[in-house]
Scaffold this motif. Structure first.
Motif, PDB file in Angstrom:
ATOM      1  N   VAL A  38     -62.988 -41.501  96.250  1.00  0.00           N
ATOM      2  CA  VAL A  38     -63.610 -42.774  95.904  1.00  0.00           C
ATOM      3  C   VAL A  38     -62.813 -43.878  96.585  1.00  0.00           C
ATOM      4  CG1 VAL A  38     -64.197 -44.353  94.020  1.00  0.00           C
ATOM      5  CG2 VAL A  38     -64.386 -41.875  93.690  1.00  0.00           C
ATOM      6  N   ALA A  39     -63.467 -44.599  97.494  1.00  0.00           N
ATOM      7  CA  ALA A  39     -62.796 -45.679  98.221  1.00  0.00           C
ATOM      8  C   ALA A  39     -62.673 -46.903  97.319  1.00  0.00           C
ATOM      9  CB  ALA A  39     -63.568 -46.027  99.482  1.00  0.00           C
ATOM     10  N   LEU A  40     -61.468 -47.455  97.255  1.00  0.00           N
ATOM     11  CA  LEU A  40     -61.232 -48.662  96.483  1.00  0.00           C
ATOM     12  C   LEU A  40     -61.598 -49.881  97.323  1.00  0.00           C
ATOM     13  CD1 LEU A  40     -57.794 -47.665  94.925  1.00  0.00           C
ATOM     14  CD2 LEU A  40     -60.020 -47.676  93.797  1.00  0.00           C
ATOM     15  N   THR A  41     -61.810 -50.996  96.652  1.00  0.00           N
ATOM     16  CA  THR A  41     -62.169 -52.241  97.331  1.00  0.00           C
ATOM     17  C   THR A  41     -60.906 -52.929  97.816  1.00  0.00           C
ATOM     18  OG1 THR A  41     -64.065 -52.478  95.871  1.00  0.00           O
ATOM     19  CG2 THR A  41     -63.359 -54.449  97.047  1.00  0.00           C
ATOM     20  N   VAL A  42     -60.881 -53.267  99.088  1.00  0.00           N
ATOM     21  CA  VAL A  42     -59.739 -53.965  99.670  1.00  0.00           C
ATOM     22  C   VAL A  42     -59.909 -55.457  99.403  1.00  0.00           C
ATOM     23  CG1 VAL A  42     -58.507 -54.500 101.810  1.00  0.00           C
ATOM     24  CG2 VAL A  42     -59.401 -52.200 101.427  1.00  0.00           C
ATOM     25  N   ILE A  43     -58.820 -56.084  98.976  1.00  0.00           N
ATOM     26  CA  ILE A  43     -58.844 -57.519  98.692  1.00  0.00           C
ATOM     27  C   ILE A  43     -57.726 -58.201  99.471  1.00  0.00           C
ATOM     28  CG2 ILE A  43     -59.827 -57.187  96.388  1.00  0.00           C
ATOM     29  CD1 ILE A  43     -56.945 -57.725  95.277  1.00  0.00           C
ATOM     30  N   CYS A  75     -57.458 -45.560  99.692  1.00  0.00           N
ATOM     31  CA  CYS A  75     -57.396 -46.888 100.284  1.00  0.00           C
ATOM     32  C   CYS A  75     -58.712 -47.182 100.988  1.00  0.00           C
ATOM     33  CB  CYS A  75     -56.236 -46.954 101.275  1.00  0.00           C
ATOM     34  SG  CYS A  75     -56.138 -48.507 102.196  1.00  0.00           S
ATOM     35  N   GLY A  76     -59.252 -48.363 100.757  1.00  0.00           N
ATOM     36  CA  GLY A  76     -60.502 -48.762 101.382  1.00  0.00           C
ATOM     37  C   GLY A  76     -60.384 -49.023 102.870  1.00  0.00           C
ATOM     38  N   THR A  77     -59.171 -49.107 103.400  1.00  0.00           N
ATOM     39  CA  THR A  77     -58.965 -49.337 104.828  1.00  0.00           C
ATOM     40  C   THR A  77     -58.686 -48.041 105.581  1.00  0.00           C
ATOM     41  OG1 THR A  77     -58.133 -51.574 104.424  1.00  0.00           O
ATOM     42  CG2 THR A  77     -57.573 -50.572 106.535  1.00  0.00           C
ATOM     43  N   CYS A  78     -57.671 -47.286 105.142  1.00  0.00           N
ATOM     44  CA  CYS A  78     -57.242 -46.118 105.921  1.00  0.00           C
ATOM     45  C   CYS A  78     -57.537 -44.782 105.239  1.00  0.00           C
ATOM     46  CB  CYS A  78     -55.760 -46.231 106.240  1.00  0.00           C
ATOM     47  SG  CYS A  78     -54.681 -46.022 104.810  1.00  0.00           S
ATOM     48  N   ALA A  79     -58.074 -44.791 104.029  1.00  0.00           N
ATOM     49  CA  ALA A  79     -58.446 -43.591 103.269  1.00  0.00           C
ATOM     50  C   ALA A  79     -57.252 -42.759 102.789  1.00  0.00           C
ATOM     51  CB  ALA A  79     -59.432 -42.726 104.034  1.00  0.00           C
ATOM     52  N   ALA A  80     -56.057 -43.340 102.764  1.00  0.00           N
ATOM     53  CA  ALA A  80     -54.904 -42.636 102.195  1.00  0.00           C
ATOM     54  C   ALA A  80     -55.104 -42.514 100.687  1.00  0.00           C
ATOM     55  CB  ALA A  80     -53.614 -43.399 102.495  1.00  0.00           C
ATOM     56  N   VAL A  81     -54.749 -41.372 100.107  1.00  0.00           N
ATOM     57  CA  VAL A  81     -54.900 -41.165  98.666  1.00  0.00           C
ATOM     58  C   VAL A  81     -53.831 -41.971  97.937  1.00  0.00           C
ATOM     59  CG1 VAL A  81     -54.927 -39.477  96.804  1.00  0.00           C
ATOM     60  CG2 VAL A  81     -55.839 -38.860  99.038  1.00  0.00           C
ATOM     61  N   ILE A  95     -53.554 -53.658  91.090  1.00  0.00           N
ATOM     62  CA  ILE A  95     -53.726 -53.632  92.535  1.00  0.00           C
ATOM     63  C   ILE A  95     -52.781 -52.565  93.081  1.00  0.00           C
ATOM     64  CG2 ILE A  95     -53.650 -54.992  94.663  1.00  0.00           C
ATOM     65  CD1 ILE A  95     -55.573 -56.129  92.520  1.00  0.00           C
ATOM     66  N   LEU A  96     -53.306 -51.702  93.940  1.00  0.00           N
ATOM     67  CA  LEU A  96     -52.490 -50.660  94.577  1.00  0.00           C
ATOM     68  C   LEU A  96     -52.305 -51.037  96.038  1.00  0.00           C
ATOM     69  CD1 LEU A  96     -54.257 -47.493  93.103  1.00  0.00           C
ATOM     70  CD2 LEU A  96     -52.381 -48.814  92.134  1.00  0.00           C
ATOM     71  N   ARG A  97     -51.073 -51.225  96.442  1.00  0.00           N
ATOM     72  CA  ARG A  97     -50.798 -51.541  97.841  1.00  0.00           C
ATOM     73  C   ARG A  97     -50.555 -50.238  98.586  1.00  0.00           C
ATOM     74  NH1 ARG A  97     -46.553 -55.568 100.832  1.00  0.00           N
ATOM     75  NH2 ARG A  97     -47.719 -55.555 102.788  1.00  0.00           N
ATOM     76  N   CYS A  98     -51.321 -50.036  99.630  1.00  0.00           N
ATOM     77  CA  CYS A  98     -51.233 -48.813 100.414  1.00  0.00           C
ATOM     78  C   CYS A  98     -49.941 -48.797 101.231  1.00  0.00           C
ATOM     79  CB  CYS A  98     -52.451 -48.693 101.327  1.00  0.00           C
ATOM     80  SG  CYS A  98     -52.446 -47.199 102.338  1.00  0.00           S
ATOM     81  N   LYS A  99     -49.164 -47.750 101.078  1.00  0.00           N
ATOM     82  CA  LYS A  99     -47.917 -47.613 101.833  1.00  0.00           C
ATOM     83  C   LYS A  99     -48.200 -47.383 103.313  1.00  0.00           C
ATOM     84  CE  LYS A  99     -43.764 -44.795 102.107  1.00  0.00           C
ATOM     85  NZ  LYS A  99     -43.055 -43.654 101.581  1.00  0.00           N
ATOM     86  N   GLN A 100     -49.316 -46.723 103.604  1.00  0.00           N
ATOM     87  CA  GLN A 100     -49.635 -46.359 104.981  1.00  0.00           C
ATOM     88  C   GLN A 100     -50.079 -47.565 105.826  1.00  0.00           C
ATOM     89  OE1 GLN A 100     -51.394 -42.473 105.520  1.00  0.00           O
ATOM     90  NE2 GLN A 100     -52.993 -43.394 106.776  1.00  0.00           N
ATOM     91  N   CYS A 101     -50.969 -48.419 105.293  1.00  0.00           N
ATOM     92  CA  CYS A 101     -51.504 -49.519 106.100  1.00  0.00           C
ATOM     93  C   CYS A 101     -51.199 -50.904 105.531  1.00  0.00           C
ATOM     94  CB  CYS A 101     -53.008 -49.357 106.288  1.00  0.00           C
ATOM     95  SG  CYS A 101     -53.985 -49.685 104.804  1.00  0.00           S
ATOM     96  N   GLY A 102     -50.689 -50.986 104.296  1.00  0.00           N
ATOM     97  CA  GLY A 102     -50.341 -52.258 103.695  1.00  0.00           C
ATOM     98  C   GLY A 102     -51.474 -52.988 103.001  1.00  0.00           C
ATOM     99  N   ALA A 103     -52.667 -52.402 102.960  1.00  0.00           N
ATOM    100  CA  ALA A 103     -53.818 -53.060 102.342  1.00  0.00           C
ATOM    101  C   ALA A 103     -53.657 -53.111 100.827  1.00  0.00           C
ATOM    102  CB  ALA A 103     -55.104 -52.310 102.691  1.00  0.00           C
ATOM    103  N   PHE A 104     -54.212 -54.157 100.227  1.00  0.00           N
ATOM    104  CA  PHE A 104     -54.218 -54.326  98.781  1.00  0.00           C
ATOM    105  C   PHE A 104     -55.560 -53.835  98.257  1.00  0.00           C
ATOM    106  CE2 PHE A 104     -51.032 -57.228 100.284  1.00  0.00           C
ATOM    107  CZ  PHE A 104     -50.038 -57.158  99.330  1.00  0.00           C
TER     108      PHE A 104
END
Length: 107
Positions: A38-43, A75-81, A95-104
């Protein structure tokens, strides 16, 4: 919380010893295989002190690990779990910040 001895009766009421009943299930939990992503919404990055933002500091990208479902919140940007094994409603207003791409990512 009191620990249950392997030689005690299992608290489930089966009449079996804990080691023969629920003991192995409790001690050897493994992460379920992710079957649904399930892709989360990037903000945009939230203003300081307005939201709870979680960031992974160790190995991997998973911030929250559960054992109830085969769902991965990605992650809604890079699909990292970012969260696995949880129902989506278990993570609210964070808010979950992606370690891989930095997206919120909003939950």
């Amino acid at each position: 919380m009191a620990k249950i001895s392997q030689d005690e009766l299992c608290p489930c009421g089966s009449g079996s010893l804990f080691r023969d009943c629920h003991g192995p299930k409790v001690r050897t939990r493994t992460s379920p295989e992710i079957k649904q992503r399930v892709a989360l919404t990037v903000i945009a990055e939230p203003d300081p002190n307005t939201s709870a933002v979680f960031e992974k500091t160790g190995e991997g990208t998973i911030l929250f690990q559960g054992f109830d479902t085969k769902i991965g919140l990605v992650c809604g940007t890079c699909a990292a779990v970012l969260a696995a094994g949880l129902r989506r409603e278990q993570l609210n207003s964070v808010i979950l910040r992606c370690k891989q791409c930095g997206a919120f990512n909003e939950t």
